[in-house]
Design an enzyme around this catalytic site. Structure first.
Site, PDB file in Angstrom:
ATOM      1  N   ASN A   9       0.861  -1.185   0.000  1.00 47.48           N
ATOM      2  CA  ASN A   9       0.000   0.000   0.000  1.00 47.48           C
ATOM      3  C   ASN A   9       0.897   1.235   0.000  1.00 47.48           C
ATOM      4  OD1 ASN A   9      -1.957   1.944   0.331  1.00 47.48           O
ATOM      5  ND2 ASN A   9      -2.346   1.467   2.480  1.00 47.48           N
ATOM      6  N   TRP A  10       0.947   1.917  -1.131  1.00 44.78           N
ATOM      7  CA  TRP A  10       1.868   3.051  -1.267  1.00 44.78           C
ATOM      8  C   TRP A  10       1.336   4.341  -0.664  1.00 44.78           C
ATOM      9  CZ3 TRP A  10       3.884   2.477  -7.020  1.00 44.78           C
ATOM     10  CH2 TRP A  10       4.733   1.359  -7.067  1.00 44.78           C
ATOM     11  N   LYS A  11       0.072   4.375  -0.340  1.00 42.79           N
ATOM     12  CA  LYS A  11      -0.535   5.566   0.262  1.00 42.79           C
ATOM     13  C   LYS A  11      -0.272   6.782  -0.652  1.00 42.79           C
ATOM     14  CE  LYS A  11       0.019   3.236   4.642  1.00 42.79           C
ATOM     15  NZ  LYS A  11       0.297   3.295   6.087  1.00 42.79           N
ATOM     16  N   HIS A  95      -9.235   0.945   5.139  1.00 41.69           N
ATOM     17  CA  HIS A  95      -7.920   1.067   5.767  1.00 41.69           C
ATOM     18  C   HIS A  95      -8.024   1.981   6.983  1.00 41.69           C
ATOM     19  CE1 HIS A  95      -3.729   2.282   6.376  1.00 41.69           C
ATOM     20  NE2 HIS A  95      -3.422   1.137   5.795  1.00 41.69           N
ATOM     21  N   GLU A  97      -6.360   4.343   8.116  1.00 42.06           N
ATOM     22  CA  GLU A  97      -6.172   5.779   7.900  1.00 42.06           C
ATOM     23  C   GLU A  97      -7.438   6.416   7.348  1.00 42.06           C
ATOM     24  OE1 GLU A  97      -1.409   5.181   7.307  1.00 42.06           O
ATOM     25  OE2 GLU A  97      -2.678   5.443   5.539  1.00 42.06           O
ATOM     26  N   GLU A 167      -5.046  -5.082  10.586  1.00 39.32           N
ATOM     27  CA  GLU A 167      -4.038  -4.054  10.817  1.00 39.32           C
ATOM     28  C   GLU A 167      -4.327  -3.329  12.123  1.00 39.32           C
ATOM     29  OE1 GLU A 167      -2.108  -2.421   6.876  1.00 39.32           O
ATOM     30  OE2 GLU A 167      -4.032  -1.494   7.248  1.00 39.32           O
ATOM     31  N   GLY A 233       3.202  -1.224   4.098  1.00 33.15           N
ATOM     32  CA  GLY A 233       3.278   0.185   3.762  1.00 33.15           C
ATOM     33  C   GLY A 233       4.656   0.594   3.293  1.00 33.15           C
ATOM     34  N   GLY A 234       5.398   1.283   4.158  1.00 28.75           N
ATOM     35  CA  GLY A 234       6.691   1.862   3.785  1.00 28.75           C
ATOM     36  C   GLY A 234       7.686   0.880   3.202  1.00 28.75           C
TER      37      GLY A 234
END
Length: 250
Positions: A9-11, A95, A97, A167, A233-234
């Site tokens: 997930n590159w956001k 998600h 966020e 998550e 993510g990162g």
């Protein structure tokens, strides 16, 4: 046997040009993953979705969100038809966020999941508790509510097509990981809830863990019985790290 899945997930990261570089660099990784029976993919920003499809069509490509309505006055949103037009067939739903910053509810997620399934697309449904809920030992209560609402009015046949991602909100981007024991316990609980609702179909549903997943800990998570992959993510942003993640899944 459930197929392992790695989804990055590159956001809100990577320009179209940066996405092109990654997509081209991941061609060999797609071949490596296929050789070992692993599904891999990324969820880039909307503008970069067709870039990944163009330069590495062997990657699974997911949208980071989608609206449940086919069209309308929903400023800033994207529809299923728009995604299908560029051959995107996966979408991340709920998600943490989006739950935190955009007031996404499980009931709204349910509408999105049903709309995706009706259009033969794959939802990746995210569930998880906040730090306050975790510290009050409310994790399973929260998860039960999210699973119950998210899978409301979804048939057994369609449930098998959903990917669930656990998550814990308190571990996303914080560097603070849920232990593999905690992650397995919650993922096992999720599968148990799904088994109560769908019987043996629950054994077909892939459950991912997400939350500060890195190359050095992914193997530990995937060595457990009910974790079938990772939503990362990162650590999914660089080719080098993405390759390490895959290698440590093999």
């Amino acid at each position: 046997m459930r197929k392992k899945l790695l989804l990055g997930n590159w956001k809100m990261n990577k320009t179209r040009e940066e996405t092109k570089v990654f997509a081209l660099g991941s061609l060999a990784l797609s071949a490596l993953a296929e050789l070992h029976g692993i599904d891999i993919g990324v969820a880039p920003a909307y503008l970069s979705l067709p870039v990944v499809k163009k330069y590495n069509p062997n990657l699974l490509v997911a949208s980071q969100n989608v609206h449940y309505q086919p069209s309308g006055a929903y400023t800033g949103e994207i529809s299923i038809a728009m995604l299908k037009e560029i051959n995107i067939t996966w979408a991340i739903i709920g998600h943490s966020e989006r739950r935190t910053y955009d007031n996404e509810t499980s009931e709204r997620c349910n509408l999105k999941i049903k709309a995706l399934l009706a259009n033969e697309m794959t939802p990746v449904y995210c569930v998880g508790e906040t730090l306050a809920q975790f510290e009050k030992s409310e994790t399973k209560k929260v998860i039960k509510e999210q699973i119950s609402a998210g899978f409301s009015e979804i048939s057994s046949e369609n449930a098998a097509k959903v990917v669930v991602a656990y998550e814990p909100v308190w571990s996303i981007g914080t560097g603070r990981n849920a232990s593999s024991e905690i992650a397995q316990d919650v993922c096992s609980y999720i599968r148990g809830l799904l088994r109560e609702k769908y019987g043996e179909v629950a054994e077909q549903i892939r459950i991912l863990y997400g939350g500060s997943v890195k190359p050095e800990n992914i193997k530990t998570y995937l060595s457990t019985a009910d974790i079938d992959g990772a939503l990362v993510g990162g650590a999914s942003l660089s080719i080098e790290s993405f390759k390490e993640l895959i290698n440590n899944m093999i």
